[in-house]
Design a protein around this motif. Structure first.
Motif, PDB file in Angstrom:
ATOM      1  N   SER A   2      14.547  -4.620   5.474  1.00  0.00           N
ATOM      2  CA  SER A   2      14.613  -6.063   5.224  1.00  0.00           C
ATOM      3  C   SER A   2      14.933  -6.736   6.552  1.00  0.00           C
ATOM      4  O   SER A   2      15.367  -6.096   7.508  1.00  0.00           O
ATOM      5  N   GLN A   3      14.701  -8.042   6.620  1.00  0.00           N
ATOM      6  CA  GLN A   3      14.949  -8.767   7.861  1.00  0.00           C
ATOM      7  C   GLN A   3      15.709 -10.050   7.572  1.00  0.00           C
ATOM      8  O   GLN A   3      15.618 -10.616   6.483  1.00  0.00           O
ATOM      9  N   ALA A   4      16.486 -10.500   8.553  1.00  0.00           N
ATOM     10  CA  ALA A   4      17.306 -11.700   8.410  1.00  0.00           C
ATOM     11  C   ALA A   4      16.527 -12.913   8.917  1.00  0.00           C
ATOM     12  O   ALA A   4      16.280 -13.043  10.110  1.00  0.00           O
ATOM     13  N   GLY A   5      16.165 -13.799   8.020  1.00  0.00           N
ATOM     14  CA  GLY A   5      15.495 -15.032   8.409  1.00  0.00           C
ATOM     15  C   GLY A   5      14.028 -14.871   8.732  1.00  0.00           C
ATOM     16  O   GLY A   5      13.506 -13.772   8.837  1.00  0.00           O
ATOM     17  N   ASP A   6      13.345 -16.023   8.873  1.00  0.00           N
ATOM     18  CA  ASP A   6      11.910 -16.046   9.136  1.00  0.00           C
ATOM     19  C   ASP A   6      11.536 -16.499  10.542  1.00  0.00           C
ATOM     20  O   ASP A   6      10.424 -16.279  10.978  1.00  0.00           O
ATOM     21  N   THR A   7      12.419 -17.273  11.170  1.00  0.00           N
ATOM     22  CA  THR A   7      12.004 -17.957  12.405  1.00  0.00           C
ATOM     23  C   THR A   7      12.885 -17.575  13.580  1.00  0.00           C
ATOM     24  O   THR A   7      14.108 -17.509  13.452  1.00  0.00           O
ATOM     25  N   GLY A  67       7.402 -12.927   8.543  1.00  0.00           N
ATOM     26  CA  GLY A  67       7.244 -12.909   7.094  1.00  0.00           C
ATOM     27  C   GLY A  67       7.024 -11.507   6.619  1.00  0.00           C
ATOM     28  O   GLY A  67       6.710 -10.614   7.389  1.00  0.00           O
ATOM     29  N   THR A  68       7.195 -11.243   5.313  1.00  0.00           N
ATOM     30  CA  THR A  68       7.026  -9.896   4.785  1.00  0.00           C
ATOM     31  C   THR A  68       5.599  -9.682   4.360  1.00  0.00           C
ATOM     32  O   THR A  68       5.018 -10.478   3.632  1.00  0.00           O
ATOM     33  N   THR A 101      17.079  -9.710  13.032  1.00  0.00           N
ATOM     34  CA  THR A 101      17.664  -8.401  12.745  1.00  0.00           C
ATOM     35  C   THR A 101      16.941  -7.734  11.569  1.00  0.00           C
ATOM     36  O   THR A 101      16.686  -8.357  10.536  1.00  0.00           O
ATOM     37  N   VAL A 102      16.604  -6.469  11.767  1.00  0.00           N
ATOM     38  CA  VAL A 102      15.970  -5.670  10.718  1.00  0.00           C
ATOM     39  C   VAL A 102      16.982  -4.631  10.234  1.00  0.00           C
ATOM     40  O   VAL A 102      17.596  -3.931  11.041  1.00  0.00           O
ATOM     41  N   THR A 124       0.853  -1.178   0.000  1.00  0.00           N
ATOM     42  CA  THR A 124       0.000   0.000   0.000  1.00  0.00           C
ATOM     43  C   THR A 124       0.884   1.220   0.000  1.00  0.00           C
ATOM     44  O   THR A 124       1.619   1.422   0.942  1.00  0.00           O
ATOM     45  N   GLY A 125       0.780   2.065  -1.091  1.00  0.00           N
ATOM     46  CA  GLY A 125       1.598   3.273  -1.199  1.00  0.00           C
ATOM     47  C   GLY A 125       3.062   2.912  -1.106  1.00  0.00           C
ATOM     48  O   GLY A 125       3.526   1.947  -1.676  1.00  0.00           O
ATOM     49  N   ARG A 126       3.823   3.683  -0.320  1.00  0.00           N
ATOM     50  CA  ARG A 126       5.239   3.453  -0.152  1.00  0.00           C
ATOM     51  C   ARG A 126       5.565   3.013   1.253  1.00  0.00           C
ATOM     52  O   ARG A 126       6.723   2.983   1.660  1.00  0.00           O
ATOM     53  N   ARG A 127       4.540   2.661   2.070  1.00  0.00           N
ATOM     54  CA  ARG A 127       4.769   2.201   3.429  1.00  0.00           C
ATOM     55  C   ARG A 127       4.958   0.695   3.424  1.00  0.00           C
ATOM     56  O   ARG A 127       4.334  -0.033   2.681  1.00  0.00           O
ATOM     57  N   ARG A 128       5.836   0.195   4.293  1.00  0.00           N
ATOM     58  CA  ARG A 128       6.105  -1.235   4.332  1.00  0.00           C
ATOM     59  C   ARG A 128       5.913  -1.755   5.738  1.00  0.00           C
ATOM     60  O   ARG A 128       6.401  -1.185   6.688  1.00  0.00           O
ATOM     61  N   ARG A 129       5.187  -2.861   5.819  1.00  0.00           N
ATOM     62  CA  ARG A 129       4.986  -3.493   7.118  1.00  0.00           C
ATOM     63  C   ARG A 129       5.446  -4.939   7.041  1.00  0.00           C
ATOM     64  O   ARG A 129       5.405  -5.570   6.005  1.00  0.00           O
TER      65      ARG A 129
END
Length: 453
Positions: free
Chosen positions: A322-327, A34-35, A347-348, A16-21
């Motif tokens: 971005s983030q390192a890994g999922d779990t 997850g992204t 880590t983000v 949505t737009g340029r915001r990232r969650r």
């Protein structure tokens, strides 16, 4: 979301737009991140950015010997923050994907000789205009060929809560080849259609000072009219040029009227000037100032004989994460004892390559944790944030306070607004879920949402 026998979740997302969650499934034994890009309540009210067409009247340089061109321009307005607060600075990008004008002469134009400038019209809760400028950058243009697409950026300070519309305005294409020529293009029936809408929330006591420029560019020695609003009544105002974080030699002073408004003529001589600010007192202060408003000095100095002028530009980027890994595995607790189920948030990495004055904020909130014994309240999740800044970054990252995350949310990390902001940052946190003593055995999970604005 994880269950008693499954500790993984399906990644889902939308933009949505340029915001990232970023969404995470957090359990008593495991945390899955997850992204996903999800709209917050305020942002959900804003209309998504969209390209628009509008009738345009373009006037070729007199030397071309051709009449004005009435055509259609296709353009789009985007912002870096569609849900700002009053007092925030919003970066605006005006992209012309199909100019109405074309190369007015038979002579082919080489690369990187076009400098676009323009205006974005504000409407709704806040009116006025935003000056925008673009870098001197373009592919070669054949004789009588169409001008290529181009983008211009600028900023404005939010001074009123509510829906603020943004529409494309007049623009000018300046070419520096053999001679300095302008092709101004105006909106025939202003305002043009709305391309973007932001929804601002009120912050009592926020700095609402703002400035506007009559033009976004000029030659060395040209004056520009700067108007301001919501400054302290009868205050002494300094209007000055800026080159990044530094103030240039371009400077004038004026006194605000009884309503806090002013109008000043600033003569811009310094070729390094890229923006204009206004502030109360003898030195710049973000709390008592406004700007910078984008401004481009068109250097028309001819190159000396047997020489070549070399022009370069720096292109603004985006705010991303971005983030390192999922779990993330959280420690188990014993039935009957309960207590702290702990772990480390993945880590983000935040990259702020916008090159403007706005800082950023990374916040998080979590839902209740569900499992075989019902739910564990979201208020039982706490964290201790940490943040580091990569060497050489203009901004410095500040970690949020240790405490409860909960459904109301908390700040993980942030950087302040400044004259020039940006850089790379590493963000993390120690997370603790306080599990009640006699919670039924099994896996419990909730959804942790991180929002970067």
């Amino acid at each position: 979301m994880a269950t008693a026998t499954r500790r993984s979740a399906t990644r889902t997302g939308r933009t949505t737009g340029r915001r990232r969650r970023w969404t995470a499934a957090l359990g008593a034994v495991a945390l899955l991140a997850g992204t996903a890009a999800l709209a917050g309540p305020a942002h959900a009210m804003a209309a998504a950015s969209a390209p628009v067409d509008f009738a345009t009247h373009c006037v070729p340089p007199p030397i071309a010997g051709i009449p004005p061109i009435d055509g259609t321009t296709t353009a789009q307005i985007t912002v870096d923050n569609a849900a700002p607060k009053v007092g925030d600075t919003v970066t605006v990008t005006y992209t012309v994907t199909k100019p109405a004008a074309s190369n007015p002469v038979d002579l082919a134009l080489p690369a990187d000789i076009m400098t676009p400038t323009g205006k974005v019209a504000l409407g709704g809760a806040q009116t006025g205009s935003v000056t925008v400028t673009g870098p001197k950058k373009n592919p070669p243009v054949p004789g009588k060929g169409s001008f290529p697409p181009f983008s211009m950026t600028g900023t404005f300070k939010v001074t009123a809560p509510g829906s603020i519309t943004l529409a494309p305005g007049d623009y000018n294409i300046h070419t520096s080849y053999i001679m300095e020529l302008d092709t101004p293009c105006t909106v025939i029936t202003p305002p043009a259609p709305v391309s973007e809408t932001v929804v601002a929330t009120d912050v009592p006591g926020a700095n609402e000072r703002s400035i506007q420029l009559t033009t976004a560019s000029g030659k060395p020695g040209d004056p520009v009219t700067v108007t301001g609003a919501k400054f302290a009544p009868l205050a002494d105002i300094t209007v000055a040029g800026r080159a990044g974080a530094a103030q240039t030699a371009d400077r004038t002073t004026v006194k605000a009227d009884a309503a806090g408004g002013f109008s000043a003529q600033l003569t811009v001589n310094d070729k390094a000037t890229t923006g204009i600010v206004a502030y109360e007192g003898a030195a710049w202060s973000a709390e008592k100032g406004a700007g910078p408003a984008a401004y481009t000095v068109i250097d028309d100095t001819p190159a000396p004989p047997n020489s070549q002028k070399l022009n370069s530009s720096v292109k603004a980027g985006t705010l991303s994460m971005s983030q390192a890994g999922d779990t993330v595995a959280l420690s188990a607790v014993d039935f009957g004892a309960g207590g702290a189920s702990t772990g480390d948030l993945n880590t983000v990495t935040v990259k702020d390559f916008r090159g403007g004055p706005a800082g950023w904020s990374l916040t998080g909130k979590v839902t209740d944790f569900t499992g075989p014994g019902g739910k564990i309240d979201a208020g039982r999740l706490g964290w201790t944030p940490a943040c580091t800044t990569k060497a050489g970054s203009p901004s410095t990252c500040v970690a949020g306070s240790a405490g409860v995350v909960g459904s109301a949310g908390a700040t993980l990390a942030s950087t302040p607004n400044g004259a020039v902001t940006g850089g790379e940052f590493t963000v993390g946190a120690k997370v603790t879920l306080n599990v009640p003593a006699y919670t039924a055995p099994g896996a419990y999970s909730g959804v942790l949402t991180l929002t970067l604005t």
